[in-house]
Design a protein around this motif. Structure first.
Motif, PDB file in Angstrom:
ATOM      1  N   ALA A 158     -44.084  58.580  50.423  1.00 30.94           N
ATOM      2  CA  ALA A 158     -45.409  58.846  51.003  1.00 30.94           C
ATOM      3  C   ALA A 158     -46.451  58.978  49.888  1.00 30.94           C
ATOM      4  CB  ALA A 158     -45.353  60.104  51.870  1.00 30.94           C
ATOM      5  N   ALA A 159     -46.067  59.631  48.805  1.00 30.20           N
ATOM      6  CA  ALA A 159     -46.979  59.762  47.657  1.00 30.20           C
ATOM      7  C   ALA A 159     -47.263  58.391  47.055  1.00 30.20           C
ATOM      8  CB  ALA A 159     -46.369  60.696  46.614  1.00 30.20           C
ATOM      9  N   LYS A 160     -46.222  57.549  47.011  1.00 24.12           N
ATOM     10  CA  LYS A 160     -46.372  56.198  46.463  1.00 24.12           C
ATOM     11  C   LYS A 160     -47.321  55.367  47.323  1.00 24.12           C
ATOM     12  CE  LYS A 160     -42.892  54.664  44.281  1.00 24.12           C
ATOM     13  NZ  LYS A 160     -41.514  54.250  43.978  1.00 24.12           N
ATOM     14  N   ARG A 161     -47.245  55.537  48.645  1.00 20.12           N
ATOM     15  CA  ARG A 161     -48.131  54.799  49.551  1.00 20.12           C
ATOM     16  C   ARG A 161     -49.593  55.101  49.229  1.00 20.12           C
ATOM     17  NH1 ARG A 161     -50.937  54.537  54.395  1.00 20.12           N
ATOM     18  NH2 ARG A 161     -51.180  56.792  54.454  1.00 20.12           N
ATOM     19  N   LEU A 162     -49.880  56.367  48.987  1.00 20.89           N
ATOM     20  CA  LEU A 162     -51.259  56.755  48.692  1.00 20.89           C
ATOM     21  C   LEU A 162     -51.677  56.273  47.304  1.00 20.89           C
ATOM     22  CD1 LEU A 162     -51.210  60.389  50.138  1.00 20.89           C
ATOM     23  CD2 LEU A 162     -52.231  58.337  51.157  1.00 20.89           C
ATOM     24  N   ARG A 163     -50.778  56.420  46.331  1.00 17.53           N
ATOM     25  CA  ARG A 163     -51.113  56.067  44.953  1.00 17.53           C
ATOM     26  C   ARG A 163     -51.382  54.574  44.824  1.00 17.53           C
ATOM     27  NH1 ARG A 163     -46.764  58.031  42.749  1.00 17.53           N
ATOM     28  NH2 ARG A 163     -45.720  56.073  42.228  1.00 17.53           N
ATOM     29  N   ALA A 194     -49.608  57.200  59.922  1.00 16.10           N
ATOM     30  CA  ALA A 194     -49.253  58.057  61.058  1.00 16.10           C
ATOM     31  C   ALA A 194     -48.026  58.926  60.795  1.00 16.10           C
ATOM     32  CB  ALA A 194     -49.023  57.191  62.295  1.00 16.10           C
ATOM     33  N   GLY A 195     -47.248  58.608  59.793  1.00 17.52           N
ATOM     34  CA  GLY A 195     -46.047  59.396  59.513  1.00 17.52           C
ATOM     35  C   GLY A 195     -44.856  58.529  59.179  1.00 17.52           C
ATOM     36  N   THR A 196     -43.672  59.084  59.369  1.00 17.59           N
ATOM     37  CA  THR A 196     -42.441  58.386  58.985  1.00 17.59           C
ATOM     38  C   THR A 196     -41.610  58.036  60.203  1.00 17.59           C
ATOM     39  OG1 THR A 196     -42.364  59.647  56.932  1.00 17.59           O
ATOM     40  CG2 THR A 196     -40.356  58.527  57.575  1.00 17.59           C
ATOM     41  N   GLU A 197     -41.076  56.825  60.187  1.00 16.52           N
ATOM     42  CA  GLU A 197     -40.188  56.346  61.248  1.00 16.52           C
ATOM     43  C   GLU A 197     -38.842  56.046  60.589  1.00 16.52           C
ATOM     44  OE1 GLU A 197     -40.824  52.468  63.417  1.00 16.52           O
ATOM     45  OE2 GLU A 197     -42.699  53.513  63.884  1.00 16.52           O
ATOM     46  N   ASP A 198     -37.767  56.629  61.071  1.00 14.19           N
ATOM     47  CA  ASP A 198     -36.447  56.363  60.491  1.00 14.19           C
ATOM     48  C   ASP A 198     -35.754  55.277  61.292  1.00 14.19           C
ATOM     49  OD1 ASP A 198     -36.821  58.479  58.636  1.00 14.19           O
ATOM     50  OD2 ASP A 198     -36.260  59.917  60.200  1.00 14.19           O
TER      51      ASP A 198
END
Ligand code: C5P
Length: 222
Positions: A158-163, A194-198
């Motif tokens: 998630a941090a990587k997505r933003l960075r 929107a969040g995480t989907e597994d």
């Protein structure tokens, strides 16, 4: 058969490792097989997309109806990606080498008896995903990155997505025993705004189908 719901769209896909020369016969590389990227390129093409597949050195045949651009190094891959724009979407699966030899030897480095091993100074490679995802007129509408992680996967990804400013990240576990890198299966966590989907563990071909279907929905409304 898949519906042609990506007809008229152009999608850029990167796949495989990069090879960074040390001298004319040696390189730095990694174990990426390119399988997931090639499967995604094929799935997108089957839905009618025009696909440019920028690929590092792999032992795979390009899927039918895909425009293959073979490259060796990260710098080549970046140039080929920029040349392929504009695109409606980009899926960056390549395992780009983080570093390259700062000054590759023009001649083969000789092993001199008794001499110490050579030191290879490294320099940072460009981040292709971050470059493509940077805001600007030629940014594809949907930019998808991958994150091969070990341990605390969701948070890191998630941090990587933003960075990297990409829209989606497909994160997968590549730790010991996961059998993902080079294997035929993958276990994906899709990270969006929107969040995480597994997703359940499934073959890489099924991951490709699922992603292509999701991308078609996302790109449909324009
Ligand atoms: O930072 P990390 O390598 O884990 O990020 C993985 C994602 O970034 C993948 O989508 C990969 O294709 C992309 N990437 C890239 N150029 C780099 C390093 C990673 O496009 N130099």
């Amino acid at each position: 058969a898949a519906p042609p719901d990506l007809a008229g769209r152009h999608v850029l896909v990167t796949a495989g490792p990069t090879h960074e020369p040390i001298d004319p016969v040696r390189f730095l590389g990694n174990r990426s097989s390119g399988r997931q990227g090639y499967a995604i390129a094929g799935a997108l093409a089957r839905r009618g997309a025009r696909v440019t597949l920028v690929s590092g050195p792999v032992a795979l045949i390009a899927p039918p109806a895909v425009d293959l651009v073979p490259v060796q190094t990260a710098e080549d891959m970046l140039r080929a990606c920029l040349a392929a724009l504009p695109a409606d979407a980009a899926v960056m699966t390549a395992a780009v080498a983080d570093w390259r030899a700062a000054s590759p030897n023009v001649l083969k480095i000789r092993k001199v008896p008794g001499a110490p091993p050579p030191a290879i100074a490294l320099t940072l490679n460009p981040d292709i995903l971050a470059t493509i995802a940077a805001p600007g007129p030629s940014r594809p509408r949907l930019v998808v990155g991958f994150a091969a992680e070990t341990g605390d996967l969701r948070e890191t990804a998630a941090a990587k997505r933003l960075r990297k400013r990409c829209d989606w990240i497909l994160a997968n576990e590549v730790g010991a025993g996961s059998d993902v890198m080079g294997g035929t299966d993958n276990e994906i966590h899709l990270i969006t705004e929107a969040g995480t989907e597994d997703w359940p563990r499934m073959p890489k071909d099924a991951v490709a189908e699922k992603l292509a279907a999701r991308m078609a929905v996302e790109l449909a409304d324009r």
